[in-house]
Design a protein around this motif. Sequence first.
Motif, PDB file in Angstrom:
ATOM      1  N   ASP A 117      31.410  36.328  24.021  1.00  0.00           N
ATOM      2  CA  ASP A 117      32.726  36.391  23.372  1.00  0.00           C
ATOM      3  C   ASP A 117      32.650  36.916  21.941  1.00  0.00           C
ATOM      4  O   ASP A 117      33.518  37.672  21.503  1.00  0.00           O
ATOM      5  N   ALA A 118      31.620  36.502  21.210  1.00  0.00           N
ATOM      6  CA  ALA A 118      31.506  36.937  19.811  1.00  0.00           C
ATOM      7  C   ALA A 118      31.275  38.447  19.743  1.00  0.00           C
ATOM      8  O   ALA A 118      31.829  39.136  18.867  1.00  0.00           O
ATOM      9  N   GLU A 119      30.499  38.972  20.657  1.00  0.00           N
ATOM     10  CA  GLU A 119      30.261  40.416  20.679  1.00  0.00           C
ATOM     11  C   GLU A 119      31.547  41.170  21.022  1.00  0.00           C
ATOM     12  O   GLU A 119      31.862  42.201  20.422  1.00  0.00           O
ATOM     13  N   ILE A 120      32.284  40.642  21.996  1.00  0.00           N
ATOM     14  CA  ILE A 120      33.543  41.290  22.399  1.00  0.00           C
ATOM     15  C   ILE A 120      34.526  41.296  21.222  1.00  0.00           C
ATOM     16  O   ILE A 120      35.206  42.297  20.974  1.00  0.00           O
ATOM     17  N   GLU A 121      34.557  40.191  20.462  1.00  0.00           N
ATOM     18  CA  GLU A 121      35.432  40.126  19.283  1.00  0.00           C
ATOM     19  C   GLU A 121      35.081  41.240  18.290  1.00  0.00           C
ATOM     20  O   GLU A 121      35.967  41.877  17.720  1.00  0.00           O
ATOM     21  N   CYS A 122      33.788  41.462  18.074  1.00  0.00           N
ATOM     22  CA  CYS A 122      33.358  42.512  17.131  1.00  0.00           C
ATOM     23  C   CYS A 122      33.784  43.889  17.628  1.00  0.00           C
ATOM     24  O   CYS A 122      34.222  44.735  16.843  1.00  0.00           O
ATOM     25  N   ILE A 123      33.637  44.130  18.929  1.00  0.00           N
ATOM     26  CA  ILE A 123      34.026  45.429  19.485  1.00  0.00           C
ATOM     27  C   ILE A 123      35.544  45.626  19.329  1.00  0.00           C
ATOM     28  O   ILE A 123      36.014  46.706  18.962  1.00  0.00           O
ATOM     29  N   ILE A 124      36.304  44.560  19.579  1.00  0.00           N
ATOM     30  CA  ILE A 124      37.767  44.652  19.443  1.00  0.00           C
ATOM     31  C   ILE A 124      38.147  44.965  17.987  1.00  0.00           C
ATOM     32  O   ILE A 124      39.027  45.792  17.721  1.00  0.00           O
TER      33      ILE A 124
END
Length: 369
Positions: free
Chosen positions: A144-151
Amino acid sequence: MNETQPYTDRLAELRAEMRQRGLAGLLVKRPENRRYLSGYTADDPQLDESSGWLLILEDCAYLLTDSRYETQARREAVGFEVVRYQHRVFGALTELCRPIESGRLGYEEDLVTVRELEWLKQSVDLEITEASGLVENRRAVKDDAEIECIIRALAIAEEALAEAIDAIRIGRTERETARRFEASILELGAEGPAFETIVASGPNAALPHAVPGDRKFEAGDAVVFDCGAVFQGYRSDITRTVLVEPIPDWIREIYQVVHSAQHAALEIIAPHMMTDEVDRTAREVIEAAGYGPYFGHGLGHGLGLATHERPSLSRFNPTTLRPGMVVTVEPGIYLPGKGGVRLEQLVLITIDGARVLNHNSFFYDFKTD
Ligand SMILES: [Mn+2]
């Protein structure tokens, strides 16, 4: 969850896989892999110059680097023992590997140079074996933290792209438009562009990886923007084709074909589907319209710490899509000497389907003309 948690978990999972493969140790040279496992953010200055190697053993994890990076390494790579080497990494490796009694040492075949491999074989008294992809396969599925950064990286790129598109005028150049985008993303909090921004107009749009030059926008141009931003190491990648009115019919036609191809792929993309099947779905739309020979590249690619990473959505090396993967869907048609169109969306594979991460569409809807 504390700050070191993801790294501890990733190392534990990696070690489990190393045991399965009979690896007593793994050498990690790829900058994105180093960062993913340790939190050490340094990039390599150039292809044949490393800012550090990780050596992962069963009981310990080392980051070997030189004096230029020692302070940064100690600050960032929590849980790793930082070892400073003087000249080359191999003397230090000899010492660290000496206690290992048996087993094989893995290295990344696609990163280690032929010369380094020779040195490695001479320095370490273990069987040396190719072990590429262990970290890359884990990186393909994001938390989830990685997806947040990509977003965040995507939101920055979209906002800057909206400004750059607004500023398109007949007579302005590709290069100044690319610079405008890159200045905006920095103001919006990006660490930098994810890759060299592409602004390709008129005939230049037929080059999928064109470099922005002094060509001025003209009436009737299709202008391909391919751009991205970096946020906390994670990247975004977005392509839009901007049309400078009045648009010739042939551009209108290929734009609609590319848009339909993308739509077809987005309709079916889902977990458990094979990557080549998604590619084929889009490709068939382009082939049916007679433009098959003008869509040479794959449909898309994974994206994260690297702009291009696993999985690849193409006809080659099919793999299964899994929840947590983030991939681009970017069909294009390129007519040499004339121009081209490419459209790229960023997609998160979810438990039960897929979610387009883009907020601003910037798509032309010819039906309302
Ligand atoms: Mn892309």
